[in-house]
Design an enzyme around this catalytic site. Sequence first.
Site, mmCIF file in Angstrom:
data_model
loop_
_atom_site.group_PDB
_atom_site.id
_atom_site.type_symbol
_atom_site.label_atom_id
_atom_site.label_comp_id
_atom_site.label_asym_id
_atom_site.label_seq_id
_atom_site.Cartn_x
_atom_site.Cartn_y
_atom_site.Cartn_z
ATOM 1 C CE LYS A 59 -2.526 -2.790 -0.571
ATOM 2 N NZ LYS A 59 -2.472 -4.245 -0.503
ATOM 3 N N GLY A 123 9.973 -21.061 16.147
ATOM 4 C CA GLY A 123 9.199 -21.759 17.397
ATOM 5 C C GLY A 123 8.789 -23.237 16.517
ATOM 6 N N GLY A 188 -0.427 -14.378 -13.288
ATOM 7 C CA GLY A 188 -1.343 -14.486 -12.393
ATOM 8 C C GLY A 188 -2.277 -13.264 -12.264
ATOM 9 N N GLY A 190 -4.568 -12.349 -10.047
ATOM 10 C CA GLY A 190 -5.194 -12.083 -8.827
ATOM 11 C C GLY A 190 -4.855 -10.620 -8.222
ATOM 12 N N GLY A 279 -0.781 -17.348 -6.104
ATOM 13 C CA GLY A 279 -1.408 -17.686 -5.037
ATOM 14 C C GLY A 279 -0.282 -18.125 -3.877
ATOM 15 C CB ALA A 328 -4.090 -8.710 7.201
ATOM 16 C CG HIS A 452 -24.516 17.017 -0.353
ATOM 17 N ND1 HIS A 452 -24.350 16.339 -1.301
ATOM 18 C CD2 HIS A 452 -24.316 18.209 -0.597
ATOM 19 C CE1 HIS A 452 -24.234 17.008 -2.504
ATOM 20 N NE2 HIS A 452 -23.937 18.153 -2.180
HETATM 21 P P1 FAD Z 1 2.009 -14.062 8.086
HETATM 22 O O1 FAD Z 1 1.447 -12.737 8.112
HETATM 23 O O2 FAD Z 1 2.248 -14.783 7.036
HETATM 24 O O3 FAD Z 1 2.756 -14.191 9.527
HETATM 25 C C1 FAD Z 1 3.232 -15.463 9.898
HETATM 26 C C2 FAD Z 1 4.346 -15.129 10.569
HETATM 27 O O4 FAD Z 1 4.894 -16.072 11.212
HETATM 28 C C3 FAD Z 1 5.933 -14.525 10.053
HETATM 29 O O5 FAD Z 1 6.342 -13.678 10.673
HETATM 30 C C4 FAD Z 1 6.582 -15.792 9.954
HETATM 31 O O6 FAD Z 1 7.971 -15.425 9.766
HETATM 32 C C5 FAD Z 1 6.279 -16.507 11.157
HETATM 33 N N1 FAD Z 1 6.784 -17.751 11.296
HETATM 34 C C6 FAD Z 1 6.247 -18.828 10.456
HETATM 35 N N2 FAD Z 1 6.534 -20.020 10.908
HETATM 36 C C7 FAD Z 1 7.400 -19.805 12.148
HETATM 37 C C8 FAD Z 1 7.977 -20.588 13.049
HETATM 38 N N3 FAD Z 1 7.929 -22.054 12.890
HETATM 39 N N4 FAD Z 1 8.420 -19.905 14.204
HETATM 40 C C9 FAD Z 1 8.521 -18.686 14.368
HETATM 41 N N5 FAD Z 1 8.068 -17.805 13.554
HETATM 42 C C10 FAD Z 1 7.320 -18.189 12.356
HETATM 43 N N6 FAD Z 1 -4.147 -9.107 3.265
HETATM 44 C C11 FAD Z 1 -5.286 -7.930 3.346
HETATM 45 O O7 FAD Z 1 -6.104 -8.217 4.311
HETATM 46 N N7 FAD Z 1 -5.127 -6.964 2.769
HETATM 47 C C12 FAD Z 1 -4.130 -6.507 2.181
HETATM 48 O O8 FAD Z 1 -3.910 -5.490 1.395
HETATM 49 C C13 FAD Z 1 -3.083 -7.481 1.728
HETATM 50 N N8 FAD Z 1 -2.286 -7.396 0.872
HETATM 51 C C14 FAD Z 1 -1.273 -8.249 0.578
HETATM 52 C C15 FAD Z 1 -0.279 -8.083 -0.430
HETATM 53 C C16 FAD Z 1 0.924 -9.032 -0.497
HETATM 54 C C17 FAD Z 1 1.811 -8.469 -1.511
HETATM 55 C C18 FAD Z 1 0.760 -10.205 0.042
HETATM 56 C C19 FAD Z 1 1.942 -11.198 -0.196
HETATM 57 C C20 FAD Z 1 -0.456 -10.491 0.981
HETATM 58 C C21 FAD Z 1 -1.458 -9.562 1.079
HETATM 59 N N9 FAD Z 1 -2.544 -9.911 2.189
HETATM 60 C C22 FAD Z 1 -3.209 -8.782 2.444
HETATM 61 C C23 FAD Z 1 -2.314 -11.209 2.872
HETATM 62 C C24 FAD Z 1 -2.030 -11.070 4.214
HETATM 63 O O9 FAD Z 1 -0.591 -10.500 4.215
HETATM 64 C C25 FAD Z 1 -2.149 -12.070 4.901
HETATM 65 O O10 FAD Z 1 -3.400 -12.713 4.820
HETATM 66 C C26 FAD Z 1 -1.591 -12.109 6.376
HETATM 67 O O11 FAD Z 1 -0.568 -11.817 6.479
HETATM 68 C C27 FAD Z 1 -1.651 -13.393 7.161
HETATM 69 O O12 FAD Z 1 -1.491 -13.228 8.437
HETATM 70 P P2 FAD Z 1 -0.849 -14.536 9.300
HETATM 71 O O13 FAD Z 1 -0.657 -13.997 10.848
HETATM 72 O O14 FAD Z 1 -1.837 -15.743 9.125
HETATM 73 O O15 FAD Z 1 0.514 -14.909 8.772
HETATM 74 P P1 NAI Z 2 -4.556 -14.905 -6.189
HETATM 75 O O1 NAI Z 2 -5.066 -16.441 -5.836
HETATM 76 O O2 NAI Z 2 -5.301 -13.647 -5.957
HETATM 77 O O3 NAI Z 2 -4.469 -15.031 -7.717
HETATM 78 C C1 NAI Z 2 -3.691 -15.780 -8.375
HETATM 79 C C2 NAI Z 2 -3.937 -15.940 -9.866
HETATM 80 O O4 NAI Z 2 -2.921 -16.800 -10.723
HETATM 81 C C3 NAI Z 2 -5.336 -16.451 -10.223
HETATM 82 O O5 NAI Z 2 -6.083 -15.638 -10.962
HETATM 83 C C4 NAI Z 2 -5.214 -17.870 -10.872
HETATM 84 O O6 NAI Z 2 -5.971 -18.286 -11.729
HETATM 85 C C5 NAI Z 2 -3.573 -17.629 -11.377
HETATM 86 N N1 NAI Z 2 -2.789 -18.616 -11.693
HETATM 87 C C6 NAI Z 2 -2.602 -19.730 -10.792
HETATM 88 N N2 NAI Z 2 -1.753 -20.613 -11.564
HETATM 89 C C7 NAI Z 2 -1.475 -20.008 -12.699
HETATM 90 C C8 NAI Z 2 -0.581 -20.382 -13.856
HETATM 91 N N3 NAI Z 2 0.042 -21.729 -13.422
HETATM 92 N N4 NAI Z 2 -0.459 -19.955 -14.808
HETATM 93 C C9 NAI Z 2 -1.284 -18.510 -15.052
HETATM 94 N N5 NAI Z 2 -2.036 -18.102 -14.036
HETATM 95 C C10 NAI Z 2 -2.142 -18.995 -12.829
HETATM 96 O O7 NAI Z 2 -3.314 -14.930 -5.727
HETATM 97 P P2 NAI Z 2 -1.963 -13.931 -5.553
HETATM 98 O O8 NAI Z 2 -2.347 -12.662 -6.467
HETATM 99 O O9 NAI Z 2 -0.858 -14.510 -5.732
HETATM 100 O O10 NAI Z 2 -2.337 -13.306 -3.797
HETATM 101 C C11 NAI Z 2 -2.327 -14.347 -3.043
HETATM 102 C C12 NAI Z 2 -3.347 -13.906 -2.060
HETATM 103 O O11 NAI Z 2 -2.747 -13.081 -0.960
HETATM 104 C C13 NAI Z 2 -4.729 -13.555 -2.577
HETATM 105 O O12 NAI Z 2 -5.413 -14.507 -2.661
HETATM 106 C C14 NAI Z 2 -4.971 -12.757 -1.232
HETATM 107 O O13 NAI Z 2 -5.623 -13.777 -0.015
HETATM 108 C C15 NAI Z 2 -3.832 -12.287 -0.482
HETATM 109 N N6 NAI Z 2 -3.711 -10.845 -0.846
HETATM 110 C C16 NAI Z 2 -4.735 -10.000 -0.688
HETATM 111 C C17 NAI Z 2 -4.628 -8.436 -1.002
HETATM 112 C C18 NAI Z 2 -5.747 -7.591 -0.560
HETATM 113 O O14 NAI Z 2 -6.298 -8.114 0.397
HETATM 114 N N7 NAI Z 2 -5.818 -6.484 -1.261
HETATM 115 C C19 NAI Z 2 -3.489 -7.893 -1.743
HETATM 116 C C20 NAI Z 2 -2.582 -9.122 -2.158
HETATM 117 C C21 NAI Z 2 -2.533 -10.233 -1.940
#
Ligand code: FAD
Ligand code: NAI
Length: 473
Positions: A59, A123, A188, A190, A279, A328, A452
């Site tokens: 963001k 952990g 992808g 997504g 994904g 998240a 408004h």
């Molecule tokens: P994580 O955030 O993955 O946290 C897991 C933590 O556990 C990590 O710090 C890892 O190092 C630690 N860990 C793992 N194994 C161990 C271990 N054995 N011992 C100690 N520590 C360990 N979601 C949204 O809602 N809004 C968004 O805008 C959004 N944008 C995203 C953008 C991107 C590019 C990506 C990749 C994801 C985005 N997401 C977004 C998804 C969001 O980041 C995840 O859904 C969220 O972080 C999941 O939270 P979690 O606590 O389950 O796991």
């Molecule tokens: P995604 O599931 O959103 O999208 C993956 C895309 O890749 C899909 O459209 C799928 O059809 C395509 N795909 C899969 N295999 C493929 C292949 N072999 N060749 C071509 N296309 C293929 O996954 P993404 O973008 O990696 O994000 C992962 C997750 O992280 C999201 O599902 C979401 O839960 C979280 N996220 C959330 C955000 C938010 O809330 N704003 C921002 C970014 C990530």
Amino acid sequence: MSTKQFDVVVIGGGPGGYIAAIRAAQLGFNTACIDEWKNEKGGPAPGGTCTNVGCIPSKALLQSSEHFEHANHHFADHGISADNVRIDIKKMIGRKDTVVKQNNDGILYLFKKNKVTFFHGRGSFVAAKDGLYEVKAGEEVILAKHVVLATGSNARQLPGAAFDEELILSNDGALRIGEVPKKLGVIGSGVIGLEMGSVWRRLGAEVTVLEGLPTFLGAVDESVAKEAAKLFKKQGLKIELGVKIGEVAKSKDGVTVSYADAKGAAQTLAVDKLIISIGRVPNTIGLNAEAVGLKLDERGAIEVDCDCKTNLPNVWAVGDVVRGPMLAHKAEEEGVAVAERIAGQYGHVNFNTIPWVIYTSPEIAWVGRTEQQLKADGVEYKAGQFPFLANGRARALGDTNGFVKFLADAKTDEILGVHIIGPMASELISEAVVAMEFKASAEDIARICHAHPSLSEATKEAALAVDKRTLNF
Ligand code: FAD
Ligand code: NAI
């Protein structure tokens, strides 16, 4: 030295884990949180994927790149001339890193404030013994009555195209590209593909997105997906649907992707850098799950029931490492609910009212069911839609793309889904979430006074549209 014992030990300090730890401590439990994420100096960086390489940094870059796009293309509409606008990528990435660090530090502060003991390191389970769990926390072994697993997820690998974070990038590398690539490929279309593709397109890259499925944004309401496809195309984002990816070959100049297009014809795409966003997979590496017999499902996620209970007594799991959307706020809700269940309370997560947001421009946000889902479920519904073009605030902002759409039960008028594409959709969706949580009808929203001029008036008007009585359209 006696072994430290805790009521609750949380493994993973992302949004699921750190929030579970704070709530458990608030409820009076002696709580520890173990997280292994390291900053560039090797120090602790709690906050998980979300804080370090996900929600927050993406963001930050979306904001910087949007400013750049506004300065280049939209300031002139306001009578502001800004010639020779340049972007300092190093500074932009540095700002993003500062924002991340502020969040890491904020979580460490919250641990202190709530008296959560923090362990920096891995952990893992050692053994189950006398109704307790022995858990390795970095170099120490501690004892836990309850264990909450919140170990998150990792980017899914495309076979034959390992991430090197230089040329072939996961979300991690995509957030720290050193200079604007001339050509950027994304596999992808997504959420990550669209958000990161938007960042680098706004900064000047020619971005091509290759998507395996024949439909664009299949999980999104069809009318919103259609509008988004039209607007992204206009912005210059090239999206090819229905492709089959073949070989991904690296050279010293970049990456070449061979693929079959939707008609089956062989194509190649040569790019400077390639983001693979297909994904994410649950992360249980290093947990030593076998030591205690923790059950995983066929996807490798920790198997849990609807209360986030695993197959082991007093072991819980939340967030990306379990079923459900990888978001998240979903992880946070589960973290709070688990801490409350440990305390004997009735923690609750309503999966029907979890909002989704895609932070492109325009933003896309929704809650509840899409029109295609309602049709598939055989639900009789009414739809109402209102365009931002007819909203005074959107016109004043100069941001009139998109609409708000309500779907309500044909008989009871209960809101079943709200879908927004347009300015500040991420903020506007909250009203719909509240309404659905309270089982409001479309008429309830239509009868509420909205400020408004505000974008939220489009929400009220869309609710009025369900009864075919918009006032401004
Ligand atoms: P994580 O955030 O993955 O946290 C897991 C933590 O556990 C990590 O710090 C890892 O190092 C630690 N860990 C793992 N194994 C161990 C271990 N054995 N011992 C100690 N520590 C360990 N979601 C949204 O809602 N809004 C968004 O805008 C959004 N944008 C995203 C953008 C991107 C590019 C990506 C990749 C994801 C985005 N997401 C977004 C998804 C969001 O980041 C995840 O859904 C969220 O972080 C999941 O939270 P979690 O606590 O389950 O796991
Ligand atoms: P995604 O599931 O959103 O999208 C993956 C895309 O890749 C899909 O459209 C799928 O059809 C395509 N795909 C899969 N295999 C493929 C292949 N072999 N060749 C071509 N296309 C293929 O996954 P993404 O973008 O990696 O994000 C992962 C997750 O992280 C999201 O599902 C979401 O839960 C979280 N996220 C959330 C955000 C938010 O809330 N704003 C921002 C970014 C990530």
